[in-house]
Design a protein around this motif. Structure first.
Motif, PDB file in Angstrom:
ATOM      1  N   PRO A  85       0.847  -1.206   0.000  1.00 55.56           N
ATOM      2  CA  PRO A  85       0.000   0.000   0.000  1.00 55.56           C
ATOM      3  C   PRO A  85       0.878   1.249   0.000  1.00 55.56           C
ATOM      4  CG  PRO A  85       0.050  -0.989   2.179  1.00 55.56           C
ATOM      5  CD  PRO A  85       0.797  -1.930   1.272  1.00 55.56           C
ATOM      6  N   PRO A  86       0.439   2.328  -0.647  1.00 57.79           N
ATOM      7  CA  PRO A  86       1.292   3.525  -0.767  1.00 57.79           C
ATOM      8  C   PRO A  86       1.746   4.094   0.571  1.00 57.79           C
ATOM      9  CG  PRO A  86      -0.570   3.660  -2.270  1.00 57.79           C
ATOM     10  CD  PRO A  86      -0.818   2.467  -1.405  1.00 57.79           C
ATOM     11  N   LEU A 113       6.148   8.293  -5.149  1.00 56.49           N
ATOM     12  CA  LEU A 113       5.083   7.413  -4.672  1.00 56.49           C
ATOM     13  C   LEU A 113       4.152   7.009  -5.811  1.00 56.49           C
ATOM     14  CD1 LEU A 113       3.180   7.553  -1.374  1.00 56.49           C
ATOM     15  CD2 LEU A 113       1.844   7.488  -3.469  1.00 56.49           C
ATOM     16  N   LEU A 114       3.787   7.954  -6.663  1.00 60.61           N
ATOM     17  CA  LEU A 114       2.896   7.641  -7.779  1.00 60.61           C
ATOM     18  C   LEU A 114       3.592   6.753  -8.810  1.00 60.61           C
ATOM     19  CD1 LEU A 114       1.190  11.125  -8.218  1.00 60.61           C
ATOM     20  CD2 LEU A 114       0.282   9.106  -7.082  1.00 60.61           C
ATOM     21  N   ALA A 130       3.574   3.283  -7.387  1.00 62.48           N
ATOM     22  CA  ALA A 130       2.229   2.720  -7.401  1.00 62.48           C
ATOM     23  C   ALA A 130       1.800   2.309  -8.803  1.00 62.48           C
ATOM     24  CB  ALA A 130       1.241   3.725  -6.820  1.00 62.48           C
ATOM     25  N   VAL A 141      -4.680   3.385 -10.513  1.00 63.00           N
ATOM     26  CA  VAL A 141      -3.975   3.147  -9.246  1.00 63.00           C
ATOM     27  C   VAL A 141      -3.297   4.422  -8.768  1.00 63.00           C
ATOM     28  CG1 VAL A 141      -2.060   1.887  -8.186  1.00 63.00           C
ATOM     29  CG2 VAL A 141      -3.652   0.682  -9.686  1.00 63.00           C
ATOM     30  N   THR A 175      -5.903   6.682  -7.276  1.00 69.83           N
ATOM     31  CA  THR A 175      -6.325   6.290  -5.929  1.00 69.83           C
ATOM     32  C   THR A 175      -5.230   6.540  -4.890  1.00 69.83           C
ATOM     33  OG1 THR A 175      -5.578   4.007  -6.295  1.00 69.83           O
ATOM     34  CG2 THR A 175      -7.864   4.511  -6.825  1.00 69.83           C
ATOM     35  N   SER A 176      -3.989   6.729  -5.349  1.00 70.84           N
ATOM     36  CA  SER A 176      -2.879   6.963  -4.418  1.00 70.84           C
ATOM     37  C   SER A 176      -2.589   8.436  -4.204  1.00 70.84           C
ATOM     38  CB  SER A 176      -1.605   6.275  -4.945  1.00 70.84           C
ATOM     39  OG  SER A 176      -1.816   4.907  -5.178  1.00 70.84           O
ATOM     40  N   ALA A 178      -2.908   9.803  -0.639  1.00 75.99           N
ATOM     41  CA  ALA A 178      -1.766   9.408   0.201  1.00 75.99           C
ATOM     42  C   ALA A 178      -0.521  10.211  -0.176  1.00 75.99           C
ATOM     43  CB  ALA A 178      -1.501   7.918   0.040  1.00 75.99           C
TER      44      ALA A 178
END
Length: 299
Positions: free
Chosen positions: A151-152, A173-174, A177, A234, A237-238, A241
């Motif tokens: 999970p991120p 992070l992206l 992911a 994805v 959705t991240s 975060a």
């Protein structure tokens, strides 16, 4: 004895099936087809509007019945008011945090686009290597699967330690992911390229590089684009975060700040903005897919 009956050449066409007249595409048939498509689009659009009206009615009914406190479940009108306030300048205040809602959304979309682009540039070659070179697949495929299951928020803190609180950890992070779905889809697509195509190219003298670029990659392109669509979803959705740390301006940062002050209506408005823009973005990706691989779905 009477002479046998003979078939004259003039009588043959009378008994043969006559070909149907070809439609020019501009006559009554084409117009009827367009009207049918229009009626179908109106019918399905009307169904969506009815479903939306039912949802809003049920939402308002729950609020009116005071099943939960209004601070937890605001009414559709409250959400709309916060949406308008965040999108306009009012009493000298510009949107939320000095930025309009569309500006927050634009910054987040820019981060998603940058992260997804880097993920495509790294994920497609990585997937091609995994799908075609067995020793590399043994080493790299478990690493891709490992990243795909994380999970991120699990690695956000580590990225902040490494890169600080500016843009770098958000983009990284992206990228992390979005990369695994692209690499996994590319590897799976390359492995399922029909063997007849590969053997035919080899028979014509194609080397490993030409085989990869002219046969395997074009054949795998539809599945690769599907992987890209999944990866962008994805990344989307991240984004909340990714924008947890110093994320304003940004739609995720705006939602995070509103949550701290129990501004539930603004949180819901931000969520709706993310969802609606996600629908538009996915439609654009579908359009790119239809243009890039027009043969998909055709025999």
């Amino acid at each position: 004895m009477s002479a046998p009956a003979t078939t004259t050449a003039a009588s043959v066409p009378d008994r043969l099936p006559q070909p149907a007249p070809e439609s020019s595409g501009t006559g009554a048939g084409a117009g009827s087809s367009r009207r049918d498509r229009l009626r179908e689009a109106v019918r399905w659009g009307g169904l969506r509007l009815v479903a939306l009206a039912v949802l809003l009615g049920a939402w308002q009914a729950v609020v009116s019945a005071e099943v939960w406190p209004r601070v937890l479940v605001p009414s559709p009108g409250d959400v709309w008011r916060q949406f308008v306030l965040a999108s306009t300048v009012h009493d000298g205040v510009r949107g939320y945090g000095g930025h309009l809602l569309i500006e927050h959304l634009g910054v987040s979309l820019g981060r998603i686009g940058t992260g997804s682009a880097y993920a495509v540039l790294a994920g497609v070659p990585l997937g091609l290597l995994i799908g075609t070179v067995r020793p590399l697949a043994v080493v790299l495929e478990p690493a891709v699967t490992f990243l795909r299951t994380l999970p991120p928020l699990a690695y956000l803190s580590l990225l902040v330690i490494w890169f600080g609180i500016d843009e770098a950890p958000k983009i990284w992070l992206l990228v992390i992911a979005a990369l695994p779905p692209i690499a996994a889809a590319t590897a799976a697509a390359v492995r399922t390229v029909p063997g007849q195509l590969v053997e035919a190219a080899r028979a014509l003298g194609s080397g490993p590089t030409a085989l990869l670029l002219s046969v395997r990659l074009p054949s795998a392109l539809p599945e690769i684009l599907t992987g890209v669509r999944i990866a962008v979803g994805v990344a989307y959705t991240s984004v909340v975060a990714a924008e947890t740390i110093n994320g304003v301006p940004g739609i995720g940062g705006m939602i995070r700040d509103a949550q701290r002050y129990n501004q539930t209506a603004l949180v819901i408005a931000g969520i709706l903005a993310i969802g609606l823009s996600g629908i538009v973005l996915d439609a654009l990706l579908r359009l790119v897919e239809r243009i890039a691989v027009p043969w998909r779905g055709r025999a």
